[in-house]
Design a protein around this motif. Structure first.
Motif, mmCIF file in Angstrom:
data_model
loop_
_atom_site.group_PDB
_atom_site.id
_atom_site.type_symbol
_atom_site.label_atom_id
_atom_site.label_comp_id
_atom_site.label_asym_id
_atom_site.label_seq_id
_atom_site.Cartn_x
_atom_site.Cartn_y
_atom_site.Cartn_z
ATOM 1 N N ILE A 1 94.702 -0.868 -25.188
ATOM 2 C CA ILE A 1 94.611 -1.427 -26.529
ATOM 3 C C ILE A 1 93.560 -0.649 -27.301
ATOM 4 O O ILE A 1 92.476 -0.365 -26.800
ATOM 5 N N GLN A 2 93.897 -0.312 -28.537
ATOM 6 C CA GLN A 2 92.947 0.395 -29.398
ATOM 7 C C GLN A 2 91.949 -0.563 -30.039
ATOM 8 O O GLN A 2 92.250 -1.743 -30.251
ATOM 9 N N SER A 3 90.782 -0.017 -30.384
ATOM 10 C CA SER A 3 89.887 -0.781 -31.250
ATOM 11 C C SER A 3 90.538 -0.859 -32.624
ATOM 12 O O SER A 3 91.037 0.136 -33.140
ATOM 13 N N GLU B 1 97.306 -3.359 -36.434
ATOM 14 C CA GLU B 1 97.260 -1.903 -36.278
ATOM 15 C C GLU B 1 97.768 -1.484 -34.907
ATOM 16 O O GLU B 1 98.434 -0.453 -34.761
ATOM 17 N N ASN B 2 97.462 -2.275 -33.884
ATOM 18 C CA ASN B 2 97.937 -1.951 -32.540
ATOM 19 C C ASN B 2 99.444 -2.067 -32.430
ATOM 20 O O ASN B 2 100.086 -1.285 -31.721
ATOM 21 N N PHE C 1 101.080 0.811 -34.732
ATOM 22 C CA PHE C 1 100.854 2.071 -34.028
ATOM 23 C C PHE C 1 101.204 3.279 -34.895
ATOM 24 O O PHE C 1 101.885 4.205 -34.475
ATOM 25 N N GLY D 1 90.453 -4.078 -25.657
ATOM 26 C CA GLY D 1 90.975 -5.425 -25.838
ATOM 27 C C GLY D 1 90.135 -6.489 -25.176
ATOM 28 O O GLY D 1 90.664 -7.463 -24.634
ATOM 29 N N LYS E 1 97.010 -9.015 -24.019
ATOM 30 C CA LYS E 1 97.024 -7.556 -24.125
ATOM 31 C C LYS E 1 98.407 -7.002 -23.788
ATOM 32 O O LYS E 1 98.911 -6.097 -24.483
ATOM 33 N N GLN F 1 101.082 -4.996 -26.218
ATOM 34 C CA GLN F 1 101.739 -3.749 -25.815
ATOM 35 C C GLN F 1 103.251 -3.847 -25.977
ATOM 36 O O GLN F 1 103.903 -2.920 -26.460
ATOM 37 N N ARG G 1 104.127 -3.644 -29.564
ATOM 38 C CA ARG G 1 103.992 -2.254 -30.023
ATOM 39 C C ARG G 1 105.221 -1.439 -29.653
ATOM 40 O O ARG G 1 105.746 -0.666 -30.471
ATOM 41 N N GLU H 1 88.517 6.636 -26.548
ATOM 42 C CA GLU H 1 89.676 5.752 -26.569
ATOM 43 C C GLU H 1 90.966 6.546 -26.384
ATOM 44 O O GLU H 1 91.870 6.128 -25.649
#
Length: 1497
Positions: free
Chosen positions: A703-705, A710-711, A714, A751, A759, A763, A766, A1102
């Protein structure tokens, strides 16, 4: 030689002391077109104009404008006339010059006087240069600058014309020269008209052009340039004219804004297109491609490619460096002339005024050229740094898995934050290498002119100094390389520890890992001390050189009987003082060169590391009529060429729209098969092809910050309807309603503020949003509860992906009947590929897997497997709820991740005191300051002794030189003591700051790590700490030393030329004002530079962690593009910071030039007595070096102020509010605590932050000793938070937890955590050996470890490795499967044998057969222990004594599972029913038909 150059220039008959004639310097002589003084003035002006033309030519050569060939052909008629007229005028002057010289040689056999023909020669050169300059089509000054330049020419030509007309009218004399002088005026008018009209192809609005836009062939670079060029917020430097660039006037608006208020990121203009990372990287890659096309077998040298990219800029900056050296070397000549004038040897009338004007002009030209030199080399360094940073980021996206074993994330981050920065600094020092040599050669020429043969002694002394430094240079290079290696090891360890801090705290290992890092730091510190010691030796050696050289030279003069006077001695000393600055730079240049060389070799090695070779197996364009989505034929697949094949004889063909399940025991190769399909595996023999766009969900969630939205997006555009549908399909709607900001909630790094199930569902969302053709799902349901898993399978896999190709790795047998094909894997091979029914009927291994699943359910029920006769329903018939409904969230509290804090405004001496307060820092700093003051005083006494007695006949030369030498002997001793105190100060500060920082980080609560991106911490422990270790202390000492010498010069000038105080006092005020004006902006530049560097480091770290996911989705370009923006943001602050440095120094240099010129004039005119020449020599010796030392002081002050920002940044993390005490001596539990294992929880309320909502809302229960208790609930209900409260990762807001009658809040954290056992949800391994990962504290024997490995069913895997327990485990356990990592964690628990064991979904990634065995092992090994199991699989808690059901942070039920199942309205009963319903229904579906969601229930 006494009459000087004027005799040669004007000839004896005109200006000579012998004939008692002095060249007249009145107005009549100046206006006389035939006088010597008039010709001298004209020649000086011609030289200035020629330099200006040459300057413009070189300056514009550095501009690379994109001009259409068709446009460049047009030349206005006026311009053509001007070129012809002025060119003809220049040629006419040359013809006249040839005629005059030929006549004089023929008639007089001499060319004297020089002025009569030199003036004509210079006039010819000037007009030819002017014609040439305006004829070059590619050179265009902005109109305003051109007009101003032409006005200056008209003013000059007007003087020529008027003086010639005056001569002709008054004396009725006409000559060819006078006619040509008069004809110059029309030529100047033509120039002015051309300036107003301009070239036709030049845009009427010059500012719309991007002067420095480089021509690059790659489309992306040009697009980036165009985008930036259209932005109004681009730096004014991009549009600045000639004079604005030279004077840094373009920076004034930003400096003014910084003075008025604190600057913010939005105030800082963007870089020019030419300086963007995209442009620099594109040019580099284009040049690299050109070099490769030349047919060289080896890859082209990176250094040569960089030089080819920057050669023009290097030449331009070198030209400015040359001008600086030449003008700088003129200083001693001016001093000699001033001493002569003070001695009454005036050559011309008002010579003092002429010399003063010449000195001021030389100093101004020196300042302008030096500032452009430094500014342009900084710009080169910025471009090189941006290019390397971009290349490093791009490389890590392509790095093979084998190469990743050699480069840890911490190392890769340090390549950008440390190494690239050091290389970026090198161009700034590049020209110092040859300019220092040239400066010393010019100095030797002047010294020889003064001292004769004694110069040999000076040369030998300098050579011996350089030779003495040679071994030091080799040692420094050796220690620097070892330091970088040691730093990498320390960074790798600290990165690993910080990344896994939660695990360290759970296992109570933080003290051990802290000790490991401290041990690595001690090893690193040995080399830090040696590097600092080498710098100290350099300091002594090269600061002693200007003391030893004059002493040796004077004694050589004494023995050679060379007569000395004040003029010669102080010219010699001035040359040495000026050269001292260059000599003292030698160690710094050597150090920078060594550091850059080491850093460059490290980066080059990384950029040459092995890349992934199988990315091209993916065919993005999908043909609807394709027979296969995935095609694998006879493939043997291995991660490393040196190892045996991980997968063997793989043959797999998956049709479009087909669903394939992959199952098998732990380590059978399931994830490796997906990796091969993604192209992640290095060695593939056979054929692997994928057709269509891929979406990938990895087993360990990445997971991105950033926000949840936004995650999910993508990088794709928002489609609100589709987005909301995907939230429904991914079962995220309820979770988003619980989060404080809904889908805009900021997710912490990795995450951290989401549960494992959340999480995984992010995913899944996404992947679904990307609308791919092929979906690779690596066990995504292991982290979610049974109800959520059922919903996801129904809505997501069977619904949303019904028309997609799906490969699902899973251990959940319940879902297998719904798949078209099931791949059963074992030992790296596909044992069987068939439908569920066929496998169940014919494959014993699969039967064992299904039976193991039944055994682990804990429910004695029998299920019949029969074909359903229900009709197939379409996806459109599926009932959907809440789709299309907008999620309205009322924000609660603050976002988890906050903008990085930075100091604002003028902090004064605060950061300096913060730096010095550690480890007796003030004492050592005071000591070196006192030694410095003593050095300055003794040096002043030494030179005063020489100045006062050089002309004193009563003091013999022996006594003079003996006194000078004895005083000089004290100076090296003071230097040695000061150098040693500086080294000790630096070492003490480095050691103290790091230990305080490390202690603070390891004692910080988990809330700090949840809300702080890792990159922010890494940038501090890498680049900021590196500055503290090596740079800061010597920069601080050098700035202080330069200030002391500059202040000494001011005092001497004020005493010896007292009227100059009226100039000095305002100058000091202006200096202070300018520095204050500067620092208000400069500090903000550096602070923002630090925060943007942290952002870049965080993003890089990241991206390294998620490189596989990024490549799988084909998002490399998007991530690379964002990294370029972060590189540019960081470079932008650096650019304006370095520009501000030059802005300040240039203005201070002009002030110094005014002080020096005024002082020289005042001392020449004031009567100073018999020792006047000596005192004037002394004063001007200091005065001429005032400019250099003040600038040197300001430069170092600027650097120190920039470096002190690192202290501010480190200080922020040196005082983090810590956790509770590690050990409370008065409350230490017994060694066998807990003996019973009884856990009592009373009204437990928990929130993660003061302003956050409660996560646990008053849970109360009692767990009896030896009982097995399961904790169940929906994802995000608070199960993991309860475990965190038990281990005190988060302290209760209210309530208490009591274990064996001991309140855990009253004992030390280490005592609590070390007595509890846990198998965490996310299995974590560390780089090291197998033994180290199981027993890092070395508490158990090898026999005990092997026994535990056998119980964990991983013994065979370890025994296959040659090294056994010493086999290497990669960082994060990358060379093991996730299931194998979980078995390692189980092994740790079995070794520890705690009375209380917590299982946080410990077997989620393990196949059912292994899970069954493990569960039996746990029940057997922990039979008398209290076992608390957090489970998503209902079957794992059915044999527990009690089940605790949590919903939305509240305890809903707590009782025997059998009672709860039979209880009406029980939530647990409903979960079991859902699970059984799912198990039953999923098992009766036919596998030979399309299955809809409606058929699952």
């Amino acid at each position: 030689m006494e009459d000087g150059v004027w005799m040669v220039f004007c000839n004896k008959s005109e200006c000579s002391h012998e004939t008692a004639k002095v060249c007249s310097s009145g107005f009549s002589s100046i206006a006389d077109p035939y006088s010597c003084i008039n010709h001298a003035l004209i020649i000086s002006t011609d030289i200035l104009l020629q330099f200006t033309c040459l300057f413009i030519f070189v300056y514009k050569l550095s501009k690379r404008k994109i001009i259409s060939p068709s446009m460049s052909q047009k030349l206005p008629l006026k311009l053509i006339y001007s070129i012809i007229y002025n060119g003809s005028l220049g040629l006419a002057y040359f013809v006249l010059w040839i005629s005059i010289v030929s006549k004089k040689v023929h008639e007089d056999q001499s060319v004297l006087p020089l002025h009569k023909w030199l003036v004509i020669l210079f006039q010819g050169f000037t007009w030819l240069l002017l014609a040439l300059t305006i004829s070059l089509k590619t050179l265009h000054l902005p109109r305003n600058s051109t007009v101003k330049f032409c006005y200056l020419i008209i003013f000059y030509v007007g003087f020529l014309c008027i003086s010639s007309l005056r001569k002709a009218i008054l004396e009725k004399v006409v000559s060819i020269k006078m006619v040509l002088d008069i004809l110059c005026f029309p030529g100047a008018i033509l120039l002015l008209l051309c300036a107003f009209q301009g070239h036709d192809h030049v845009n009427t609005d010059v500012h719309n052009d991007c002067d420095d836009c480089q021509v690059v062939s790659q489309g992306e670079a040009i697009n980036a340039s165009n985008d930036m060029g259209s932005n109004d917020h681009v730096t004014p430097f991009a549009k600045a004219g000639f004079f604005s660039n030279v004077s840094f006037w373009w920076l004034n608006p930003l400096m003014k804004k910084g003075k008025e208020r604190t600057l913010e990121d939005k105030d800082i203009p963007q870089l020019r297109p030419a300086d963007l990372a995209q442009t620099c990287y594109s040019i580099f890659m284009e040049q690299m491609s050109k070099q490769k096309q030349k047919g060289s077998s080896d890859s082209p040298s990176m250094l040569s490619v960089i030089l080819l990219c920057q050669w023009k800029a290097i030449i331009v900056s070198g030209f400015f460096a040359l001008i600086k050296v030449l003008t700088f070397s003129a200083g001693p000549l001016f001093l000699r002339a001033f001493i002569k004038v003070a001695s009454g040897k005036e050559t011309i009338k008002y010579e003092a005024y002429v010399l003063t004007g010449g000195l001021f002009f030389a100093k101004c030209l020196e300042s302008l050229s030096e500032r452009q030199w430094y500014f342009r080399t900084r710009l080169i360094g910025l471009q090189v740094r941006s290019m390397l940073s971009a290349a490093i980021y791009q490389k890590q996206l392509r790095l093979s898995n084998a190469a990743k074993m050699n480069y840890s994330p911490g190392e890769i981050v340090s390549y950008i934050t440390v190494d690239a920065y050091k290389i970026g600094e090198f161009p700034y020092w590049f020209h110092q290498i040859w300019t220092t040599c040239l400066q010393l050669c010019l100095a030797l020429v002047i010294i020889y002119y003064c001292m004769g043969l004694a110069t040999t002694a000076a040369v030998i002394t300098v050579l011996l100094t350089v030779l003495a430094s040679s071994p030091l240079t080799k040692l420094q290079h050796k220690y620097q390389k070892k330091l970088m290696v040691a730093q990498d090891r320390r960074l790798k360890a600290i990165t690993e520890a910080l990344t896994n801090m939660k695990v360290l705290k759970l296992y109570a290992w933080e003290t051990h890992f802290k000790n490991v890092i401290e041990g690595l730091r001690k090893e690193e510190f040995k080399y830090i001390f040696r590097v600092l010691l080498q710098k100290g030796y350099y300091l002594v050696l090269f600061w002693s050189s200007p003391i030893l050289v004059p002493t040796v030279t004077f004694w050589a003069c004494y023995f050679l009987k060379i007569a000395l006077n004040a003029s010669k001695v102080f010219t010699f000393l001035t040359v040495l003082r000026i050269a001292q600055g260059q000599i003292t730079l030698i160690p710094e240049v050597a150090g920078i060169f060594i550091e850059s060389k080491v850093s460059f070799s490290r980066i080059v090695k990384f950029l040459k590391a092995q890349e992934l070779e199988n990315i091209d197996i993916r065919q993005i364009k999908s043909d609807k009529d394709m027979d296969w989505s995935i095609f694998i034929r006879s493939a043997n697949i291995s991660w490393d060429s040196s190892s045996t094949a991980t997968l063997r004889n793989i043959n797999l063909m998956v049709k479009p729209g087909e669903r394939v399940a992959i199952c098998g025991e732990v380590g059978s190769g399931k994830s490796t098969l997906l990796a091969a399909i993604l192209g992640e595996v290095a060695n593939i023999s056979g054929t692997v092809m994928v057709y269509g766009k891929i979406a990938y969900v990895c087993q360990t969630a990445w997971i991105q910050s950033g926000s949840i939205q936004e995650n999910i997006l993508f990088g794709s555009a928002m489609d609100q309807t589709r987005y909301e549908e995907i939230l429904e399909k991914s079962c995220l709607v309820k979770d988003l309603e619980m989060l404080p900001f809904g889908d805009l909630t900021e997710i912490g790094e990795r995450g951290v503020n989401l549960s494992g199930g959340q999480k995984q569902r992010v995913q899944l969302a996404r992947a679904l949003y990307q609308d791919a053709d092929v979906y690779l799902l690596d066990d995504p349901f292991s982290a979610v509860d049974a109800h959520t898993a059922t919903s996801l399978f129904k809505e997501y896999v069977m619904g949303a992906l019904s028309l997609k190709t799906v490969l699902l790795v899973t251990h959940q047998v319940d879902f297998l009947p719904a798949f078209n094909t099931i791949l059963l894997m074992a030992g790296g091979e596909i044992l069987e590929a068939a439908t569920y029914d066929k496998l169940l009927a014919s494959t014993p291994e699969f039967q064992d897997l299904v039976n193991a699943h039944k055994n682990t359910t804990g429910l004695e029920r029998h299920y019949e497997f029969a074909s359903s006769s229900r009709p197939v329903t379409s996806e459109g018939e599926i009932q959907k709820t809440n789709v299309g409904k907008q999620i309205n969230i009322t924000p609660l509290g603050d976002q988890l991740i906050k903008k990085e804090e930075r100091e604002k405004g003028d902090t004064g001496l605060k950061p300096y005191l913060q730096y010095l307060r550690h480890e007796k820092g003030l004492l050592y700093f005071s000591l070196q300051t006192v030694l410095l003051m003593l050095f300055a005083i003794v040096q002043l006494i030494q030179i005063y002794w020489l100045a006062a007695n050089i002309q004193n006949s009563r003091v013999s030369r022996l006594k003079l030189f003996l006194g000078y030498s004895l005083i000089g002997c004290v100076l090296p001793v003071l230097l040695l003591l000061r150098s040693f105190s500086i080294v000790v100060l630096g070492c003490k500060k480095s050691e103290s700051i790091f230990s305080t920082l490390l202690r603070s980080l390891f004692q910080a609560p988990m809330s700090f790590y949840d809300s702080t991106p890792l990159g922010r911490i890494l940038s501090r422990v890498s680049s900021d700490m590196s500055i503290i270790d090596i740079e800061l202390v010597f920069r601080l000492a050098m700035a202080l030393g330069s200030y002391v010498i500059a202040c000494t010069s001011f005092v001497i000038l004020a005493i010896l030329a007292w009227p100059i105080q009226f100039v000095i006092i305002p100058m000091i005020y202006l200096t202070i004002f300018l520095q204050t004006y500067y620092f208000s902006s400069a500090k903000e530049f550096m602070r923002m530079n630090g925060t943007t560097k942290s952002s870049l480091a965080s993003y890089l770290a990241e991206s390294i962690a998620g490189a596989t996911v990024i490549r799988a989705f084909g998002k490399e370009d998007g991530f690379f593009s964002k990294s370029l923006k972060l590189i540019d943001a960081n470079a932008c602050h650096y650019f304006h910071s370095s520009s501000a440095d030059e802005w300040l120094i240039q203005r201070l240099e002009i002030l110094c030039a005014i002080v020096l010129s005024s002082s020289a004039l005042a001392m020449t005119l004031l009567p100073l007595g018999p020792s006047a020449s000596g005192l004037i020599g002394m004063a001007l010796s200091y005065g001429l070096s005032l400019n250099a030392f003040l600038v040197f002081a300001i430069q170092n002050h600027c650097l120190v102020d920039n470096f002190i920002v690192s202290v501010e940044r480190l200080e922020q993390y040196m005082h983090i509010p810590s956790e509770a005490q590690t050990v409370v001596e008065s409350k230490r539990p017994a060694q066998n605590w807990p003996a019973i294992g009884r856990v009592e929880i009373y009204n437990l309320k928990v929130k993660y932050r003061p302003n956050a909502p409660l996560v646990l809302r008053g849970i109360s229960c009692i767990i009896e000793g030896g009982h097995k208790v399961g904790i169940v609930g929906r994802t995000g209900s608070g199960k993991t938070t309860l475990i965190s409260a038990l281990f005190r990762l988060v302290e209760p807001t209210e309530g208490e937890i009591i274990i064996d009658n001991l309140n855990i809040s009253t004992i030390g954290l280490h005592d609590l955590r070390s007595h509890l056992g846990i198998i965490p949800q996310e299995p974590t391994l560390f780089s090291g050996t197998v033994r180290y990962n199981l027993d890092p504290l070395s508490q158990y024997t090898d026999h005990e470890i092997w026994e535990v490995l056998g119980k964990c069913h991983i013994r065979e895997v370890i025994q296959e490795k040659a090294e056994g327990l010493n086999s290497i485990v990669a960082e994060g356990g990358l060379n093991l499967s996730v299931g194998q990592r979980q078995l390692f964690c189980l092994g740790r628990a079995l070794l520890k044998r705690s009375r209380i064991l917590v299982l946080d979904e410990a077997t989620a990634s393990i196949d059912n057969a292994t899970d069954y065995i493990i569960q039996k092992t746990i029940r057997r090994e922990f039979d008398n222990c209290t076992v608390i199991t957090v489970a998503h699989r209902i079957r794992t808690v059915m044999d527990c004594n009690a089940v605790l059901v949590i919903s939305d942070g509240e305890m809903v039920e707590y009782d025997d599972p059998a009672k709860l199942v039979s209880k009406e309205g029980s939530l647990f009963g409903q979960l079991v029913k859902d699970y059984l319903s799912h198990t039953t229904n999923s098992s009766i579906q036919p596998v030979n038909q399309k299955i809809s969601i409606g058929e699952l229930y």
